[in-house]
Motif scaffolding. Structure first.
Motif, PDB file in Angstrom:
ATOM      1  N   GLU A   1       0.720  -1.205   0.030  1.00  0.00           N
ATOM      2  CA  GLU A   1       0.071   0.051   0.022  1.00  0.00           C
ATOM      3  C   GLU A   1       0.681   1.358   0.028  1.00  0.00           C
ATOM      4  O   GLU A   1       0.710   2.143  -0.654  1.00  0.00           O
ATOM      5  CB  GLU A   1      -0.915   0.110   1.205  1.00  0.00           C
ATOM      6  CG  GLU A   1      -1.697   1.205   1.451  1.00  0.00           C
ATOM      7  CD  GLU A   1      -2.763   1.314   2.520  1.00  0.00           C
ATOM      8  OE1 GLU A   1      -3.362   2.319   2.538  1.00  0.00           O
ATOM      9  OE2 GLU A   1      -2.306   0.426   3.577  1.00  0.00           O
ATOM     10  N   GLU A   2       1.827   1.258   0.980  1.00  0.00           N
ATOM     11  CA  GLU A   2       2.789   2.500   1.008  1.00  0.00           C
ATOM     12  C   GLU A   2       3.815   2.606  -0.366  1.00  0.00           C
ATOM     13  O   GLU A   2       3.827   3.597  -0.905  1.00  0.00           O
ATOM     14  CB  GLU A   2       3.922   2.181   2.023  1.00  0.00           C
ATOM     15  CG  GLU A   2       3.223   2.490   3.496  1.00  0.00           C
ATOM     16  CD  GLU A   2       4.058   1.971   4.508  1.00  0.00           C
ATOM     17  OE1 GLU A   2       3.876   2.144   5.515  1.00  0.00           O
ATOM     18  OE2 GLU A   2       5.076   1.289   4.181  1.00  0.00           O
TER      19      GLU A   2
ATOM     20  N   ASP B   1       1.711   9.132   6.337  1.00  0.00           N
ATOM     21  CA  ASP B   1       1.005   9.018   7.548  1.00  0.00           C
ATOM     22  C   ASP B   1       0.318  10.311   7.706  1.00  0.00           C
ATOM     23  O   ASP B   1      -1.151  10.387   8.081  1.00  0.00           O
ATOM     24  CB  ASP B   1       1.792   8.842   8.687  1.00  0.00           C
ATOM     25  CG  ASP B   1       2.453   7.228   9.016  1.00  0.00           C
ATOM     26  OD1 ASP B   1       1.719   6.470   8.314  1.00  0.00           O
ATOM     27  OD2 ASP B   1       2.937   7.235   9.926  1.00  0.00           O
TER      28      ASP B   1
ATOM     29  N   TYR C   1      -0.545  12.064   5.170  1.00  0.00           N
ATOM     30  CA  TYR C   1      -1.771  12.073   4.149  1.00  0.00           C
ATOM     31  C   TYR C   1      -2.700  11.585   4.459  1.00  0.00           C
ATOM     32  O   TYR C   1      -4.054  11.893   4.221  1.00  0.00           O
ATOM     33  CB  TYR C   1      -0.919  11.931   2.790  1.00  0.00           C
ATOM     34  CG  TYR C   1      -2.104  11.571   1.602  1.00  0.00           C
ATOM     35  CD1 TYR C   1      -2.670  12.304   0.898  1.00  0.00           C
ATOM     36  CD2 TYR C   1      -2.294   9.965   1.358  1.00  0.00           C
ATOM     37  CE1 TYR C   1      -3.578  11.944  -0.133  1.00  0.00           C
ATOM     38  CE2 TYR C   1      -3.117   9.663   0.344  1.00  0.00           C
ATOM     39  CZ  TYR C   1      -3.911  10.670  -0.266  1.00  0.00           C
ATOM     40  OH  TYR C   1      -4.853  10.386  -1.198  1.00  0.00           O
ATOM     41  N   LYS C   2      -2.444  10.281   5.081  1.00  0.00           N
ATOM     42  CA  LYS C   2      -3.704   9.291   5.409  1.00  0.00           C
ATOM     43  C   LYS C   2      -4.471   9.998   6.674  1.00  0.00           C
ATOM     44  O   LYS C   2      -5.775   9.664   6.822  1.00  0.00           O
ATOM     45  CB  LYS C   2      -3.213   7.887   5.616  1.00  0.00           C
ATOM     46  CG  LYS C   2      -2.525   7.137   4.465  1.00  0.00           C
ATOM     47  CD  LYS C   2      -1.980   6.133   4.971  1.00  0.00           C
ATOM     48  CE  LYS C   2      -2.882   4.938   5.293  1.00  0.00           C
ATOM     49  NZ  LYS C   2      -2.195   3.629   5.586  1.00  0.00           N
TER      50      LYS C   2
END
Length: 470
Positions: free
Chosen positions: A298-299, A412, A414-415
């Motif tokens: 995902e990253e 992190d 951004y999420k």
């Protein structure tokens, strides 16, 4: 006769003949009252001849007629190298053996790793080419000489692990005396045992020569690897993604980002079950924040998108089984639908001979990664470093080295919604502008070799030369 580059301890097999020829030319073959000092090119080892008795530099005396028999092979070094594709370790062992001027036994690949790969050196590399291409530098034997086999069979030989990140003086002052004492010395735990910097130029260049010239994969591996490359080339340009989100790496590193509680427990049990993995209690979150974890699929997907990688590009996943299976790859596949692996490009029958041998499978990935238009490793492992350096050697081919510490922080944010996609993308691109495999000076951090640039990522001592001169 070759010139030694250090303090030698081995007299070559052709020494007796060389001495006879020297004496003949000097007209001194029978001149018992003449003292002749001969500087033979065996590591600048001095021999003094008087009345047909030779005094060796360490004080021993030996009759001329016994010189060839007794001193044709005085010392050997045997070594184990880590599992997987152990090219850099092999190169380091050749370099230090050459500098000490000792004979090297073809390295034995580790068979006790997680993968329990039973491959021998000759199953992965062309051993004949390896030996003959280096014969002007070092004597390499395929196996221990007959007179020492009993020691090997009974495991009575001397064995030790060299100190990590050692400079060349360590091998001369510590390892060399052990070889002199025991004749046969077995080195285990040979990964990262030679420093990145402060090494003589000729040794650094020999490391490169071994890796880029002497180490060739077997013809069967080369043939299949090139076939995969040709399949990819017919489709278009391709990106090789070294996605190190694999069970062994996650267990070893203690990184569990993206894993379920059950998976995390499984990884922890595996780490405790392997005794030579010294670090057992690991804070996964802290390690990830420090940029010391393999990036998750995902990253990786977010990073590739932020870098502006074309979503239609063909991406070859250079890795073994991704931990969590196809489900773990869902986010990456959604963002970049053209994901392929060797298992999807080749019929099972063609991969079958290599399927249960991690070293051979890694060799195939190495070939495909080396030839790719873009190479992106998601972790700083040995194979990733060596491919990065090899691509520099081949003309600074594009290699994007991810700044994982910065990336996880940006991801992190951004999420959490505190960083817009536009700003996130700008920062990711800006950070990686100069991290593309282009020429640059290796960063040296005295006293902290793990944190400085790895020699194999940027073998700058070899890059100023015209391609093919190493």
């Amino acid at each position: 006769m070759k010139h030694g580059c250090g303090c030698g301890i081995r007299v070559r097999r052709d020494l007796g003949a060389a001495i006879r020829e020297f004496l003949r030319k000097q007209g001194a073959g029978a001149a018992g009252d003449i003292e002749i000092v001969i500087a033979l090119y065996t590591g600048e080892r001095l021999l003094i001849c008087k009345k047909n008795i030779f005094k060796l530099s360490q004080g021993e005396y030996v009759a001329f007629e016994n010189l060839e028999n007794d001193y044709s092979l005085v010392s050997l070094i045997d070594s184990d190298v880590e599992a997987g594709l152990a090219t850099k370790t092999i190169c380091d062992m050749v370099a230090v053996a050459r500098y000490m001027n000792v004979t090297l036994i073809v390295p034995e690949l580790d068979k006790t790793s997680f993968w329990k790969d039973q491959c021998e050196f000759q199953d992965v590399f062309d051993v004949g080419h390896f030996i003959t291409s280096l014969r002007d530098e070092i004597e390499i034997l395929e196996q221990v000489p007959h007179r020492l086999k009993k020691a090997v069979e009974t495991r009575t030989f001397h064995s030790m692990a060299p100190v990590s990140w050692s400079n060349i003086s360590y091998y001369l002052n510590t390892i060399l005396p052990r070889i002199q004492e025991h004749e046969l010395l077995h080195l285990n735990k040979t990964d990262a045992r030679l420093a990145n910097n402060g090494i003589p130029l000729e040794v650094q260049r020999l490391r490169c020569r071994v890796n880029y010239k002497a180490l060739k994969f077997t013809s069967s591996i080369e043939k299949l690897g090139k076939k995969i490359v040709n399949i990819l080339r017919k489709k278009d340009q391709y990106l090789a993604l070294h996605l190190r989100y694999e069970m062994d790496m996650l267990a070893f590193s203690g990184c569990t980002e993206g894993c379920t509680d059950q998976e995390s427990e499984q990884l922890t049990k595996m780490r405790y079950a392997i005794p030579w993995w010294k670090e057992k209690v690991i804070d996964s979150a802290a390690k990830r924040t420090a940029g010391l974890c393999p990036m998750t699929p995902e990253e990786t997907a977010l990073t590739l998108k932020a870098l502006g990688i074309d979503q239609d590009i063909l991406i070859y996943i250079a890795a073994g089984d991704i931990y969590g299976g196809k489900g773990r790859l869902a986010s990456l596949r959604e963002a970049f639908p053209n994901l392929v692996k060797k298992e999807t490009l080749l019929p099972p029958s063609e991969l079958a001979p290599f399927q249960n041998h991690s070293s051979q499978m890694a060799a195939l990935d190495y070939i495909v990664s080396l030839e790719s238009d873009i190479f992106i490793p998601t972790y700083k492992g040995n194979m990733a470093r060596v491919i990065e350096g090899h691509r520099r050697y081949l003309g600074f081919k594009k290699t994007i080295v991810l700044d994982r510490r910065l990336l996880v922080n940006l991801i992190d944010r951004y999420k959490r919604g505190t960083l817009s996609w536009k700003r996130f993308s700008v920062l990711v691109k800006k950070t990686h502008e100069a991290r593309d495999g282009s020429p640059r000076t290796r960063i040296v951090i005295p006293g902290n070799p793990k944190e400085e640039d790895n020699f194999w990522s940027n073998p700058q001592e070899c890059l100023s030369q015209v391609k093919g001169d190493v």
